[in-house]
Scaffold this motif. Structure first.
Motif, PDB file in Angstrom:
ATOM      1  N   ARG A  93       0.820  -1.213   0.000  1.00 19.34           N
ATOM      2  CA  ARG A  93       0.000   0.000   0.000  1.00 19.34           C
ATOM      3  C   ARG A  93       0.855   1.264   0.000  1.00 19.34           C
ATOM      4  O   ARG A  93       0.533   2.241  -0.678  1.00 19.34           O
ATOM      5  CB  ARG A  93      -0.950   0.005   1.195  1.00 19.34           C
ATOM      6  N   ASP A 117      -6.959   2.271  -3.431  1.00 22.13           N
ATOM      7  CA  ASP A 117      -7.757   1.049  -3.264  1.00 22.13           C
ATOM      8  C   ASP A 117      -8.096   0.432  -4.618  1.00 22.13           C
ATOM      9  O   ASP A 117      -7.992  -0.788  -4.804  1.00 22.13           O
ATOM     10  CB  ASP A 117      -9.057   1.361  -2.517  1.00 22.13           C
ATOM     11  N   ASP A 121      -6.917  -3.248  -5.924  1.00 24.51           N
ATOM     12  CA  ASP A 121      -7.929  -4.246  -6.294  1.00 24.51           C
ATOM     13  C   ASP A 121      -7.782  -4.666  -7.749  1.00 24.51           C
ATOM     14  O   ASP A 121      -7.930  -5.850  -8.078  1.00 24.51           O
ATOM     15  CB  ASP A 121      -9.340  -3.688  -6.054  1.00 24.51           C
ATOM     16  N   ASP A 126      -5.402  -7.034  -3.172  1.00 23.23           N
ATOM     17  CA  ASP A 126      -6.140  -6.590  -1.988  1.00 23.23           C
ATOM     18  C   ASP A 126      -5.805  -7.401  -0.744  1.00 23.23           C
ATOM     19  O   ASP A 126      -5.909  -6.883   0.368  1.00 23.23           O
ATOM     20  CB  ASP A 126      -7.656  -6.618  -2.260  1.00 23.23           C
TER      21      ASP A 126
END
Length: 251
Positions: A93, A117, A121, A126
């Motif tokens: 992340r 995000d 994904d 994720d």
């Protein structure tokens, strides 16, 4: 559109790229192929302004690459080089979040987090976003770098050999992700590839380079031909019809 007009890069009297004059239409995937030393990566890095051209002009999406401010260019085009590997210990992340820097200058907003995000994904990461990069497989790590580039949210994406060090399974997955990004996210992707068959199967256009110049440019059907590839790679290449398209066979 990416437009190059009489672009040159000179290293010595014996080694030079160009002149290259070429228009790459917006949308889809353009694959740059050719033998080692043909100038594929050099051309890509000049388009992304990581390497200055010695002559000629380059525009990306109507922006003069040589003149536009760096922060504005970074909102139009994103580039991932082969050596773009961070040595600092980062989570997935955190790495993907670097893609938002041209927009947020490090102060992530709610919208930035949403785009992060989405990129995580989109690349199927994720379940891995809290993992450190050195804890990932090579294929997972490469997907994380591409997710970072997608998070930059530019119309134009430049990738230098993203299939390097990937096995067949992960290379197929990567090209499928890039094809989806072009079709579903509206990205214009230019990618340097060594595998002719990946270029023929996944690209919308193929630009074949040889000796620092564009030797052929067109659709896969126009370029993935035995006579064209034999001349480009200086080795016999046959092209056969496979169940999912043309296949190049070299020997």
């Amino acid at each position: 559109m990416i437009s190059l007009t009489a672009v040159e890069k000179r290293y010595s009297t014996q080694v030079a790229i160009g002149p290259v004059t070429l228009d790459l239409p917006a949308g889809g995937i353009t694959a740059l192929i050719g033998p080692n030393g043909a100038g594929k990566s050099t051309l890509l890095t000049m388009i992304g302004r990581l390497l200055p051209a010695d002559a000629g002009s380059i525009s990306v999406g109507g922006h003069d690459v040589a003149a536009v401010k760096s922060r504005e260019l970074a909102k139009v085009v994103a580039i991932l080089r082969q050596e773009n590997h961070f040595v600092t210990r980062l989570t997935v992340r955190q790495l993907v979040g670097f893609g938002r820097y041209p927009h947020s200058q490090g102060r992530l907003t709610v919208d930035d987090e949403r785009i992060i995000d989405r990129s995580i994904d989109f690349l199927g990461l994720d379940g891995l976003e809290g993992r450190y990069l050195d804890e990932l497989s090579g294929g997972q790590r490469q997907r994380a770098y591409v997710a970072m580039v997608l998070a930059q949210d530019t119309e134009y994406v430049l990738l230098d050999e993203p299939l390097n060090n990937l096995d067949i399974q992960h290379a197929v997955q990567m090209m499928s992700h890039l094809q989806r990004a072009a079709r579903e996210l509206g990205r214009t992707i230019v990618v340097v590839l060594h595998d002719i068959n990946f270029a023929g199967h996944y690209a919308d256009r193929v630009c074949a380079m040889k000796d620092g110049r564009v030797a052929a440019f067109g659709t896969p059907d126009e370029i993935i031909r035995g006579d064209v590839l034999t001349g480009i790679f200086d080795t016999p290449v046959d092209v056969v019809d496979g169940p999912r398209g043309r296949l190049a066979v070299y020997y």
